[in-house]
Scaffold this active site. Structure first.
Site, PDB file in Angstrom:
ATOM      1  N   CYS A 192       0.795  -1.170  -0.162  1.00  0.00           N
ATOM      2  CA  CYS A 192      -0.003  -0.017  -0.092  1.00  0.00           C
ATOM      3  C   CYS A 192       0.736   1.254  -0.055  1.00  0.00           C
ATOM      4  O   CYS A 192       0.278   2.385  -0.292  1.00  0.00           O
ATOM      5  CB  CYS A 192      -0.939   0.077   1.173  1.00  0.00           C
ATOM      6  SG  CYS A 192      -0.380   0.120   2.804  1.00  0.00           S
ATOM      7  N   HIS A 218      -5.230  12.008  14.066  1.00  0.00           N
ATOM      8  CA  HIS A 218      -5.407  11.075  12.988  1.00  0.00           C
ATOM      9  C   HIS A 218      -4.179  10.329  12.491  1.00  0.00           C
ATOM     10  O   HIS A 218      -2.940  11.093  12.485  1.00  0.00           O
ATOM     11  CB  HIS A 218      -5.837  12.004  11.687  1.00  0.00           C
ATOM     12  CG  HIS A 218      -5.944  10.909  10.368  1.00  0.00           C
ATOM     13  ND1 HIS A 218      -6.935  10.395  10.044  1.00  0.00           N
ATOM     14  CD2 HIS A 218      -5.117  11.126   9.572  1.00  0.00           C
ATOM     15  CE1 HIS A 218      -6.705   9.776   9.027  1.00  0.00           C
ATOM     16  NE2 HIS A 218      -5.601  10.099   8.417  1.00  0.00           N
ATOM     17  N   HIS A 235      -5.880   4.810   8.627  1.00  0.00           N
ATOM     18  CA  HIS A 235      -7.033   3.826   8.507  1.00  0.00           C
ATOM     19  C   HIS A 235      -7.023   2.467   8.699  1.00  0.00           C
ATOM     20  O   HIS A 235      -5.622   1.856   8.631  1.00  0.00           O
ATOM     21  CB  HIS A 235      -7.639   3.980   6.971  1.00  0.00           C
ATOM     22  CG  HIS A 235      -8.270   5.509   6.813  1.00  0.00           C
ATOM     23  ND1 HIS A 235      -7.418   6.557   6.569  1.00  0.00           N
ATOM     24  CD2 HIS A 235      -9.553   6.091   7.075  1.00  0.00           C
ATOM     25  CE1 HIS A 235      -8.110   7.439   6.428  1.00  0.00           C
ATOM     26  NE2 HIS A 235      -9.403   7.496   6.674  1.00  0.00           N
ATOM     27  N   ASP A 238      -7.806  -6.575   5.209  1.00  0.00           N
ATOM     28  CA  ASP A 238      -6.958  -7.219   4.312  1.00  0.00           C
ATOM     29  C   ASP A 238      -5.384  -7.542   4.716  1.00  0.00           C
ATOM     30  O   ASP A 238      -4.534  -7.821   4.116  1.00  0.00           O
ATOM     31  CB  ASP A 238      -7.234  -6.779   2.824  1.00  0.00           C
ATOM     32  CG  ASP A 238      -6.288  -5.371   2.927  1.00  0.00           C
ATOM     33  OD1 ASP A 238      -5.868  -4.914   4.163  1.00  0.00           O
ATOM     34  OD2 ASP A 238      -6.347  -4.607   1.972  1.00  0.00           O
ATOM     35  N   ARG A 243      -5.181  -4.660   8.708  1.00  0.00           N
ATOM     36  CA  ARG A 243      -4.049  -3.768   8.363  1.00  0.00           C
ATOM     37  C   ARG A 243      -4.308  -2.302   8.784  1.00  0.00           C
ATOM     38  O   ARG A 243      -5.001  -1.592   8.105  1.00  0.00           O
ATOM     39  CB  ARG A 243      -4.080  -3.816   6.613  1.00  0.00           C
ATOM     40  CG  ARG A 243      -2.774  -2.955   6.204  1.00  0.00           C
ATOM     41  CD  ARG A 243      -2.690  -3.039   4.578  1.00  0.00           C
ATOM     42  NE  ARG A 243      -4.021  -2.947   3.860  1.00  0.00           N
ATOM     43  CZ  ARG A 243      -4.332  -1.631   3.199  1.00  0.00           C
ATOM     44  NH1 ARG A 243      -3.623  -0.699   3.258  1.00  0.00           N
ATOM     45  NH2 ARG A 243      -5.539  -1.833   2.380  1.00  0.00           N
ATOM     46  N   CYS A 247      -3.124   0.864   8.340  1.00  0.00           N
ATOM     47  CA  CYS A 247      -2.297   1.590   7.275  1.00  0.00           C
ATOM     48  C   CYS A 247      -1.932   3.034   7.639  1.00  0.00           C
ATOM     49  O   CYS A 247      -3.039   4.048   8.031  1.00  0.00           O
ATOM     50  CB  CYS A 247      -3.061   1.846   6.146  1.00  0.00           C
ATOM     51  SG  CYS A 247      -2.161   2.478   4.530  1.00  0.00           S
TER      52      CYS A 247
END
Length: 148
Positions: free
Chosen positions: A77, A114, A117, A121, A129, A131
Site C-alpha cells: 500500500c 489522525h 485507516h 485485508d 491492516r 495503514c
C-alpha cells in the site's frame, strides 16, 4: 525534537483535551497537518513504509505507544502497515465517509490525532491492516538492537 511540546510523554496515558490552536503551536507543520487536519502523506514517501527496525512506534503528537515492530508487515500500500495495536486503548476508531469512501479511521487513543485507516485485508492472526502515516509516528529502537 519534542522539547516545545508539553503534551508529549511516552509514559503518560491520560487522555488529552487540547485545543486545535494549542496543537498548532506545539506541533511541526507536517505533524499538525496529518494529526489534526486528517491529512495523508503520499504513498511510498514516508520514512517508515519499508523500515524494518526492531522497537516501538509512538504517536509523534503526544508520545502514546501505538505499535510494536513485530506487528509490522510488508504491504504494497505504500504506508507502514501493522496487524495489531500495542494495546486495546492505544488507538480508537471512527467512521470516515470522506472522499466518497466508507472507511474506518484510526486515531491516537490519547490525543485523538489522525494516524491513518484500518482495513480487513491484513495477515493472520488478526486479518487487519493498520495503514498509518509515517509523519505521525516516532520510532524508538529496542536497546541493544540494530535497525536496518
Amino acid at each position: 525534537m519534542h522539547n516545545h511540546n508539553p503534551y508529549y510523554s511516552r509514559t503518560d496515558t491520560t487522555h488529552l483535551n487540547v485545543s486545535d490552536a494549542e496543537w498548532k503551536k506545539v506541533l511541526s507543520e507536517d505533524v499538525y497537518t496529518i494529526a489534526r487536519k486528517k491529512g495523508t502523506e503520499r504513498a511510498f514517501t514516508g520514512k517508515y513504509w519499508d523500515f524494518e527496525g526492531l522497537g516501538t512506534y509512538y504517536c509523534a503528537a503526544c508520545g502514546n505507544a501505538l505499535f510494536r515492530s513485530d506487528s509490522k508487515f510488508a504491504s504494497s500500500c505504500g504506508w507502514p502497515s501493522f496487524y495489531e495495536a500495542l494495546r486495546p486503548n492505544s488507538v480508537k476508531y471512527e467512521n470516515d465517509t470522506s472522499y466518497g469512501m466508507i472507511r474506518t479511521e484510526v486515531l491516537c487513543g490519547r490525543c485523538d490525532g489522525h494516524l491513518g485507516h484500518i482495513f480487513d485485508d491484513g495477515p493472520e492472526p488478526t486479518g487487519k491492516r493498520f495503514c498509518m502515516n509515517s509523519i505521525v509516528l516516532d520510532f524508538e529502537p529496542d536497546s541493544g538492537k540494530k535497525s536496518k
